[in-house]
Design a protein around this motif. Structure first.
Motif, PDB file in Angstrom:
ATOM      1  N   MET A  69     -87.357  18.257 -45.840  1.00 42.32           N
ATOM      2  CA  MET A  69     -88.627  18.655 -46.422  1.00 42.32           C
ATOM      3  C   MET A  69     -88.358  19.614 -47.558  1.00 42.32           C
ATOM      4  O   MET A  69     -87.556  20.522 -47.448  1.00 42.32           O
ATOM      5  N   GLY A  70     -89.064  19.402 -48.670  1.00 43.38           N
ATOM      6  CA  GLY A  70     -88.873  20.310 -49.786  1.00 43.38           C
ATOM      7  C   GLY A  70     -87.960  19.706 -50.831  1.00 43.38           C
ATOM      8  O   GLY A  70     -88.176  19.901 -52.015  1.00 43.38           O
ATOM      9  N   GLN A 120     -84.809  20.289 -35.554  1.00 45.48           N
ATOM     10  CA  GLN A 120     -84.042  19.657 -36.627  1.00 45.48           C
ATOM     11  C   GLN A 120     -84.929  19.382 -37.838  1.00 45.48           C
ATOM     12  O   GLN A 120     -84.513  19.562 -38.974  1.00 45.48           O
ATOM     13  N   PHE A 148     -88.074  20.753 -38.707  1.00 50.26           N
ATOM     14  CA  PHE A 148     -88.821  21.812 -39.369  1.00 50.26           C
ATOM     15  C   PHE A 148     -88.066  23.135 -39.454  1.00 50.26           C
ATOM     16  O   PHE A 148     -88.328  23.945 -40.315  1.00 50.26           O
ATOM     17  N   LYS A 149     -87.131  23.381 -38.534  1.00 50.11           N
ATOM     18  CA  LYS A 149     -86.448  24.668 -38.551  1.00 50.11           C
ATOM     19  C   LYS A 149     -85.152  24.563 -39.341  1.00 50.11           C
ATOM     20  O   LYS A 149     -84.839  25.427 -40.147  1.00 50.11           O
ATOM     21  N   TYR A 150     -84.389  23.508 -39.086  1.00 48.55           N
ATOM     22  CA  TYR A 150     -83.095  23.380 -39.746  1.00 48.55           C
ATOM     23  C   TYR A 150     -83.154  22.478 -40.978  1.00 48.55           C
ATOM     24  O   TYR A 150     -82.150  22.281 -41.642  1.00 48.55           O
ATOM     25  N   ASN A 151     -84.332  21.890 -41.211  1.00 49.93           N
ATOM     26  CA  ASN A 151     -84.510  21.115 -42.429  1.00 49.93           C
ATOM     27  C   ASN A 151     -83.665  19.847 -42.503  1.00 49.93           C
ATOM     28  O   ASN A 151     -83.187  19.495 -43.578  1.00 49.93           O
ATOM     29  N   HIS A 152     -83.468  19.170 -41.385  1.00 44.30           N
ATOM     30  CA  HIS A 152     -82.783  17.882 -41.431  1.00 44.30           C
ATOM     31  C   HIS A 152     -83.771  16.800 -41.030  1.00 44.30           C
ATOM     32  O   HIS A 152     -83.699  16.247 -39.943  1.00 44.30           O
ATOM     33  N   LYS A 177     -86.734  16.952 -53.255  1.00 48.63           N
ATOM     34  CA  LYS A 177     -87.485  15.857 -53.882  1.00 48.63           C
ATOM     35  C   LYS A 177     -86.628  14.594 -53.998  1.00 48.63           C
ATOM     36  O   LYS A 177     -87.101  13.556 -54.357  1.00 48.63           O
ATOM     37  N   TYR A 203     -82.995  12.870 -46.057  1.00 46.81           N
ATOM     38  CA  TYR A 203     -84.212  13.548 -46.491  1.00 46.81           C
ATOM     39  C   TYR A 203     -84.402  14.884 -45.771  1.00 46.81           C
ATOM     40  O   TYR A 203     -84.165  14.994 -44.577  1.00 46.81           O
TER      41      TYR A 203
END
Lengths: 475, 306
Positions: B54-55, B263, B265-269, B57, B52
Motif C-alpha cells: 500500500m502506498g 502483513q 497493513f502493519k508491515y506493508n507487504h 504506486k 504490491y
C-alpha cells in the motif's frame, strides 16, 4: 397488490430521477464548471465566479494552493499520543479556529500503532491528512511529505524565533525542510524515588550501567514484589536495543543502522547478546512484565510505574511531566535517570533529537493554510501555554523562555535532564531515523526475547536472528 | 392512443415480471457483493503474484515467489498451526454447547423464548471490540477470573503471559458465542416428528437412547450445515486475537487472519498478504470438501436414498 404498489413506486422514483437529471443538466454546469475552471486558471473570468463561489460550498474553487483571505478552508489533521495530548491539542485547534474563522480543522487522534496503520491506508488512497505528525520513521512516508522550504522563504512559516540548529533536526541531508519539530526530546528512565529507598537500592547516577540497572530492578522486585522495571514497549527497540549498540566502542564508532540508512551500522550480531539476555533474565525473574502483563499497558498514563506496580519505566522525556503530575497527586515522587551505559566511562549513546514534527501533506489542497497552522502551532506563545511542551521542549526561543518561566516541578526536571544529556559527548554525525519496514523487525525482536524467556532459543540465537532480520531490510 | 396503451402494458408487464422484482430486491446485496467482495477478491488474486504494498504506486510481477516464501516463514507456519488448533477445539465445543442448550430449551415452558433470547445475546455482541476488551480484563493478571481463583485458595493463572495458555481464553470466548448455531439447532429439533419419540417410548427406549438414535440422526443435516459454517467462521477469526493479545505472547495466539492483517497493513507487504489469503482459501476449500465427502457416512437423509 404488492406488485402494483412496487410498479408505482419505481416509476415514481424513475420520473423523479429523470426530472432531477433534467433540472441539473440545466442548472448544474453553471455552478460546477466555472468553479473547476477557476481551479485551473485562477486569473481568468474572476467576475463571474465570485457569485459561483458563494453558491458552491467549500469545494473546488479553493483548490488553488493559496486560498484567499476569508474563504472557507477545511484542514484535516491527525496525531498520536496520550489522552492529555488529545485534550490540549483539541483545545488549541479550537483556539486557532476562533482566531481564523474561515479555517475549520477536522481532527483525528490515535495511539501510536493505530495511527500508522491508518496513515498507511491513507497513503494508499492518496488522502493523507493535510497536517500530520511524524517521528523518526518518516523516510517511509517521504513521498507524501510536502517540503516546507517555499513557505519559509515566502514568510508564511515564521522561523525568526527558531535557531538554525533546531530547524536542522527536521531537515534531510539536502536541506529540505521536512517538517517543523514539535520539540526536542530524548529518552530516559523515569523512576519512583521512594521505591528505590524502600528497597535500599542506591538511586541511579548519571553514569550508571546496565548491570546497575538490572541489579536495581532485581533487588526492588525481591524487596517489594513490584516490577523493578516496567514494560519494554515497542519504542524500547530504539531507546534500549539500538542505544546499546551505540554505547559500545568509541563515541560514534557503532550505530544500529548506518548514517545513510542503507545498511547496518555494526558488524557483530553478538554485540546485542548481553542486552537481550538481561531483558530475558528480568522477565524470567518477574522483575519485568511478561508479554501478558505488557499487553495491559495501553499508553504511558497506565504504565505500571504510574499505577504503582513498577519502580522504573522507559520514557521519551516529553512524557515525563504528565506522569510526574499524576503520581504527585498520589503523593509519590518521580525522577528522571539517564539511559544506563555499557561502561561507566563509555559513550552515553543518547542524543537530543526531534520528538516528532508536523508535516504538510502532498495530498493537501490547502498546503499554505496547513503550513500557516503549523507555524502558529510552533511559534505562538498563547498556543504553547496550553500545549506546555507535552510534545517536547519547544524549538522557538521565545516560547521556550515563556514556558520555562512558569514550569511545574515535573517540567523543571525534564528541562534539567535535557540540559544534562546535552552535555554528553555525541558523535559529529548521527542517524536517528528508522528505515521502512522496521516494524516487522521490532515485532520479531520482541518475539525472540519471549522465546529466550520460554527457553526455546538462546540469547545468542536471538541476537543473530534480530541482526539477520534487520539486515534483510536493505536487500 | 392504442399504441401508447400497448407500451404501457409492455412496461408494466416488464415491471411486474417476477424476475424484475427479484433483481430489484436483490440489488443491494448484488451491489455490495460485487463492490466489496467480488472485485477485491479478483484484485487480490492479481496482487498475490506481485510485490504490491500500500502506498507504492508501482508493482512488479514476482510469479510464485510470495507463495514459496510462505513455507520458509516461521511466523506463518506457527500461525497456521495455531489456527488449526483453534478451529479443532472451538468448533466442536461450540456446536456441543449450542446443541445442548437448544435441546434443553425444547421443553414446553413459557420462559423458553426468553431463555433463547438471552442465550442469543452473546452472539449479537460477540464480535464486537467492546466484548473483547471485557474479556481481556476478565483474564488479566488481576482480573475477575484470577480474583475468584485466589479467593478459592487456588493459584492464579497468568493467562495471557504464557504462550501455551493464551489461546484458551480466546477459544472460550468463541464457544460463548454459540447463539446462532443454537437457534438453527432449535429450529431443526422442532422439525423432528413427535411420533418418532412416542414410538420409541412405547418400545421402551430411555432418554439417552432416543437422543442417540432419533435426535442426532434426524438433526444430522443441520449439524453438517452448522459444522461447515462454523469451521469457515473460525478460520477467519480476527477480533479476539487483535484486541486481546495482538498475537502474543511469542505469536502464541497469532491467528491466521491477524497475521494476514499484520502483513498487509502493519508491515506493508500487501502482495504477500494476498498470497496468504489465497492459500487460506485453498485450505478452507479442502477442509470443506472433506467434510462434505465424509458427510455421506454420518448424515442421515430422510429420503433414504443414500
Amino acid at each position: 397488490m404488492m406488485k402494483k404498489l412496487l410498479v408505482t413506486l419505481l416509476s415514481a422514483s424513475m420520473i423523479a430521477g429523470m426530472t432531477g437529471c433534467a433540472g441539473s443538466t440545466a442548472a448544474a454546469p453553471a455552478a460546477a464548471q466555472p468553479a473547476e475552471e477557476t481551479a485551473e486558471s485562477p486569473a481568468e473570468d474572476s467576475s463571474e465566479d465570485a457569485q459561483e463561489a458563494e453558491a458552491s460550498e467549500d469545494g473546488a474553487e479553493a483548490d488553488t494552493a493559496s486560498a484567499a483571505e476569508g474563504e472557507p478552508v477545511t484542514l484535516r489533521m491527525a496525531w498520536w499520543g496520550s489522552q492529555t495530548r488529545h485534550d490540549i491539542t483539541v483545545e488549541v485547534i479550537e483556539m486557532y479556529e476562533k482566531e481564523n474563522p474561515n479555517v475549520k480543522i477536522e481532527y483525528e487522534f490515535y495511539d501510536f500503532d493505530s495511527y500508522f496503520t491508518k496513515l498507511k491506508t491513507l497513503v494508499a488512497s492518496d488522502q493523507v491528512w493535510d497536517i500530520f505528525q511524524l517521528g523518526g520513521n518518516f523516510p517511509e512516508y517521504l513521498d507524501k511529505i510536502y517540503y516546507m522550504n517555499e513557505f519559509i522563504d515566502s514568510g508564511v512559516v515564521d522561523t525568526s524565533g527558531i535557531s538554525n540548529a533546531y530547524l536542522k533536526i527536521t531537515q534531510d541531508t539536502e536541506g529540505n525542510q521536512i517538517g517543523l519539530s514539535n520539540g526536542l526530546n530524548t529518552y530516559g528512565i523515569a523512576y519512583d524515588v521512594d521505591m528505590f529507598n524502600e528497597a535500599g537500592v542506591p538511586l541511579p547516577t548519571d553514569d550508571w550501567t546496565w548491570d546497575d540497572f538490572a541489579d536495581a530492578a532485581m533487588k526492588i522486585h525481591e524487596h517489594t514484589g513490584n516490577f523493578g522495571s516496567s514494560g519494554f514497549t515497542s519504542s524500547e527497540f530504539i531507546s534500549g536495543c539500538s542505544t546499546y549498540i551505540a554505547q559500545q566502542g568509541k563515541v560514534g564508532e557503532n550505530s544500529f543502522f548506518n548514517l545513510n540508512l542503507d545498511g547496518m551500522g555494526f558488524d557483530d550480531a553478538q554485540m546485542l547478546t548481553p542486552y537481550i539476555k538481561m531483558r530475558a533474565d528480568l522477565i524470567k525473574a518477574g522483575a519485568s512484565p511478561d508479554a501478558g502483563a505488557e499487553m495491559e499497558i495501553t499508553d504511558i498514563e497506565n504504565d505500571f510505574l504510574v499505577t504503582g506496580e513498577a519502580a522504573m519505566t522507559w520514557v521519551a522525556v516529553n512524557q515525563f511531566p504528565t506522569i510526574y503530575d499524576i503520581c504527585a497527586q498520589e503523593g509519590r515522587t518521580l525522577a528522571l535517570a539517564t539511559v544506563p551505559r555499557v561502561k561507566k566511562d563509555g559513550p552515553s549513546g543518547t542524543v537530543i533529537q526531534s520528538s516528532q514534527m508536523l508535516c504538510v501533506s502532498q495530498d493537501s489542497q490547502y498546503k499554505e493554510e496547513a503550513a500557516k497552522f503549523i507555524s502558529w502551532f510552533q511559534n505562538s506563545v498563547e498556543c504553547n501555554n496550553v500545549l506546555k511542551g507535552e510534545r517536547g521542549i519547544p524549538i522557538n526561543d521565545e516560547v521556550r523562555k515563556a514556558l520555562e518561566a512558569e514550569a511545574t516541578d515535573g517540567q523543571k526536571e525534564m528541562y534539567d535532564y535535557v540540559s544534562l544529556v546535552g552535555t554528553f559527548e555525541t558523535p559529529e554525525k548521527i542517524n536517528v531515523l528508522s528505515p521502512a519496514g522496521q516494524d516487522e523487525v521490532v515485532d520479531n525482536y520482541r518475539n525472540y526475547i519471549q522465546q529466550v524467556v520460554a527457553g526455546d532459543i538462546t540469547p545468542e540465537e536471538a541476537a543473530d536472528k534480530t541482526y539477520a532480520d534487520a539486515k534483510k531490510l536493505f536487500e | 392512443m392504442a399504441e401508447k396503451a400497448e407500451k404501457t402494458s409492455a412496461f408494466s408487464r416488464f415491471m411486474n415480471s417476477n424476475q424484475t422484482v427479484g433483481y430489484v430486491f436483490a440489488f443491494p446485496f448484488i451491489f455490495g457483493f460485487i463492490c466489496f467482495s467480488f472485485i477485491p477478491i479478483v484484485t487480490s488474486f492479481y496482487y498475490s503474484f506481485t510485490d504490491y504494498s500500500m502506498g507504492s504506486k508501482t508493482l512488479t510481477y514476482v510469479g510464485f515467489k510470495n507463495f514459496l516464501q510462505l513455507f520458509s516463514d516461521d511466523v506463518f507456519i506457527k500461525s497456521l498451526g495455531i489456527t488449526i488448533k483453534y478451529v479443532l477445539l472451538s468448533v466442536p465445543l461450540k456446536l456441543a454447547f449450542a446443541l445442548l442448550v437448544a435441546f434443553v430449551l425444547t421443553r414446553k415452558s413459557n420462559m423458553v423464548t426468553l431463555y433463547r433470547s438471552l442465550y442469543y445475546v452473546p452472539s449479537l455482541v460477540g464480535g464486537s471490540v467492546a466484548v473483547a476488551l471485557v474479556w481481556k480484563q476478565l483474564f488479566a493478571r488481576k482480573g475477575l477470573i484470577n480474583v475468584v481463583l485466589a479467593d478459592m485458595g487456588l493459584k492464579t493463572v497468568n493467562w495471557f503471559g504464557d504462550q501455551k495458555l493464551a489461546l484458551y481464553p480466546l477459544i472460550l470466548m468463541t464457544v460463548w458465542q454459540f447463539g446462532s448455531s443454537m437457534i438453527i439447532f432449535a429450529a431443526g429439533l422442532k422439525e423432528i416428528p413427535v411420533t418418532y419419540y412416542e414410538a420409541a417410548r412405547i418400545d421402551g427406549a430411555n432418554g439417552p437412547q432416543t437422543f442417540a438414535r432419533i435426535t442426532l440422526p434426524c438433526l444430522s443435516p443441520i449439524i453438517l450445515y452448522n459444522l461447515v459454517m462454523q469451521t469457515i467462521q473460525a478460520f477467519m477469526s480476527f477480533t479476539q486475537a487483535f484486541v486481546i493479545t495482538q498475537g502474543g505472547p511469542n505469536n502464541g495466539t497469532m491467528l491466521y487472519a491477524l497475521n494476514v492483517y499484520n502483513q498487509a497493513f502493519k508491515y506493508n507487504h500487501m502482495g504477500y498478504a494476498c498470497a496468504m489469503s489465497w492459500f487460506m482459501l485453498i485450505v478452507m476449500s479442502i477442509i470443506t470438501l472433506v467434510i462434505f465427502k465424509t458427510s455421506r457416512f454420518w448424515v442421515f437423509s430422510e429420503g433414504g436414498e443414500d
